[in-house]
Design an enzyme around this catalytic site. Structure first.
Site, PDB file in Angstrom:
ATOM      1  N   HIS A  17       0.270 -22.940 -17.820  1.00  0.00           N
ATOM      2  CA  HIS A  17      -0.008 -23.789 -18.988  1.00  0.00           C
ATOM      3  C   HIS A  17       0.942 -23.377 -20.110  1.00  0.00           C
ATOM      4  O   HIS A  17       0.659 -22.470 -20.891  1.00  0.00           O
ATOM      5  CB  HIS A  17      -1.484 -23.618 -19.398  1.00  0.00           C
ATOM      6  N   HIS A  19       3.857 -25.501 -22.613  1.00  0.00           N
ATOM      7  CA  HIS A  19       4.609 -26.707 -22.976  1.00  0.00           C
ATOM      8  C   HIS A  19       6.013 -26.269 -23.356  1.00  0.00           C
ATOM      9  O   HIS A  19       6.167 -25.510 -24.332  1.00  0.00           O
ATOM     10  CB  HIS A  19       3.943 -27.409 -24.160  1.00  0.00           C
ATOM     11  N   HIS A 197      -5.614 -31.498 -19.987  1.00  0.00           N
ATOM     12  CA  HIS A 197      -6.249 -30.736 -21.059  1.00  0.00           C
ATOM     13  C   HIS A 197      -7.637 -31.342 -21.280  1.00  0.00           C
ATOM     14  O   HIS A 197      -7.766 -32.569 -21.436  1.00  0.00           O
ATOM     15  CB  HIS A 197      -5.471 -30.876 -22.362  1.00  0.00           C
ATOM     16  N   GLU A 200     -10.765 -28.456 -25.026  1.00  0.00           N
ATOM     17  CA  GLU A 200     -10.135 -27.568 -26.019  1.00  0.00           C
ATOM     18  C   GLU A 200     -10.863 -27.816 -27.343  1.00  0.00           C
ATOM     19  O   GLU A 200     -11.497 -26.914 -27.885  1.00  0.00           O
ATOM     20  CB  GLU A 200      -8.634 -27.871 -26.134  1.00  0.00           C
ATOM     21  N   ASP A 278       0.592 -21.365 -23.610  1.00  0.00           N
ATOM     22  CA  ASP A 278       0.470 -22.690 -24.232  1.00  0.00           C
ATOM     23  C   ASP A 278       1.734 -23.077 -24.994  1.00  0.00           C
ATOM     24  O   ASP A 278       2.559 -23.824 -24.462  1.00  0.00           O
ATOM     25  CB  ASP A 278      -0.771 -22.749 -25.133  1.00  0.00           C
ATOM     26  N   ASP A 279       1.861 -22.620 -26.226  1.00  0.00           N
ATOM     27  CA  ASP A 279       3.043 -22.918 -27.062  1.00  0.00           C
ATOM     28  C   ASP A 279       3.488 -21.602 -27.686  1.00  0.00           C
ATOM     29  O   ASP A 279       3.231 -21.345 -28.875  1.00  0.00           O
ATOM     30  CB  ASP A 279       2.658 -23.940 -28.137  1.00  0.00           C
TER      31      ASP A 279
END
Ligand code: HPA
Ligand code: ZN
Length: 335
Positions: A17, A19, A197, A200, A278-279
């Site tokens: 996961h 991005h 997703h 969240e 994630d980011d």
């Protein structure tokens, strides 16, 4: 004994996961903005970092879309992806399943192929140079329409050989999985893996919809599933992995304190939880930073860390022989 950073780093891990546009570090952002002559609303790397204070998912997404605006050419996507692979490799990531958001680029006039070619070329170089294998998962932006998602899926179908799966990201509340039921059906029929997703910020019902309507094999985040006993039991029973992102959850106020993060409850319930960044450029760290943060906040044992590494391999889209080999390597590292 507390598992050391070196112990965590040495375990073969998959990242499931992440991005790619969220791995855009401010220094590279400045470099690319400069060479593309794109106006950029910040004066310095420090000023960019200072803007990374978020109240919720949307306040992050607003800045995330602004950041990706400087990406224009194939080389930009190459540089972005290559830099991430270098970082992931340093953390002991041996396999990565990368999300990308084509609509975030095509809506600005950047061709789907420009994005895909740049990412793909870096993945091939990264595999050769770092030994990191990968799969690409194309996400639909859920704040856009079903028609737009179908158009994007049609573009992906022209590159079926390079895209392994589809996902669903962006603003969750108000854009339930049901909105994309028909798109996901078409994608699955074309042989794409399906993830989404869910949970969240959205309610447990969105996790149920992702499972029942989109028929995903993995849930990205899934935190709010822990509010619903039926879902906890189902995720454990059906061994549906959750791709958990602790530092993201903290930065986006999904949890108020990492000591209250549901990860340990997930593991106790027998859910296949994994750790992901994630980011990473926006949320304060890559995979190892995420492991370290939950180790410290939740007093995870070496056994918990090994379970998380093993889960990441099991939950990946890689083939079973590869998984068995990697799990063998993890077991060989146990004292
Ligand atoms: N949630 C939803 N959409 C996203 C995220 C996220 O954490 N990161 C990038 N797009
Ligand atoms: Zn995400």
């Amino acid at each position: 004994m507390t598992p050391t950073d070196d112990f965590i780093r040495a375990l073969p891990k998959a990242e499931l996961h992440m991005h790619i546009e969220g791995s855009f570090e401010p220094d590279l952002m400045f470099e690319i903005a400069g060479r593309n002559d794109v106006e950029f609303p910040f004066e310095s790397v420090e000023e960019v970092r200072a803007a990374y204070e978020f109240e919720n998912l949307q306040s992050f997404l607003d800045i995330y879309y602004q950041g990706m605006n400087v990406l224009r050419h194939e080389r930009d996507f190459y540089d972005l992806t290559y830099a991430y692979l270098e970082r992931a490799h340093a953390d002991g990531v041996v396999h990565t399943e990368i999300f990308f958001d084509p609509q975030g680029h095509t809506e600005r006039g950047v061709a789907f192929e420009t994005v895909l070619d740049g990412i793909w070329r870096a993945l091939r170089d990264g595999e050769r140079e770092f030994g990191v294998s990968s799969s690409l998962i194309m996400c639909f932006l859920r704040h856009h329409s079903e028609v737009d998602a179908f158009r994007t899926l049609d573009q992906a179908l022209e590159h079926r050989d390079r895209i392994a799966g589809v996902g669903l990201d962006s603003s969750e509340v108000g854009h339930p999985p049901a909105k994309f039921e028909r798109v996901f059906r078409k994608a699955r029929e074309a042989g794409f893996a399906a993830v989404a997703h869910a949970g969240e910020e959205g309610p447990p019902a969105y996790v149920r919809e992702a499972l029942d309507l989109l028929q995903v094999t993995r849930i990205d985040h899934g935190n709010r599933a822990m509010e619903a006993p039926d879902l906890i039991a189902r995720l454990a029973e059906e061994q549906i992995p959750l791709t958990v992102c602790p530092l993201s959850n903290l930065k986006l106020c999904v949890v108020d304190d990492l000591r209250n993060h549901p990860l340990k409850r997930m593991l106790k319930a027998g859910i296949v939880a994994t750790i992901n960044s994630d980011d990473p450029a926006y949320f304060g760290g890559y995979v190892l930073d995420n492991f370290r943060a939950v180790r410290d906040a939740l007093a995870l044992s070496a056994q918990d860390i090994v379970t998380l590494a093993r889960n990441s391999i099991t939950a990946s889209l890689a083939d079973e022989d590869w998984k068995a080999r990697r799990i063998g390597e993890i077991e060989a590292l146990l004292p």
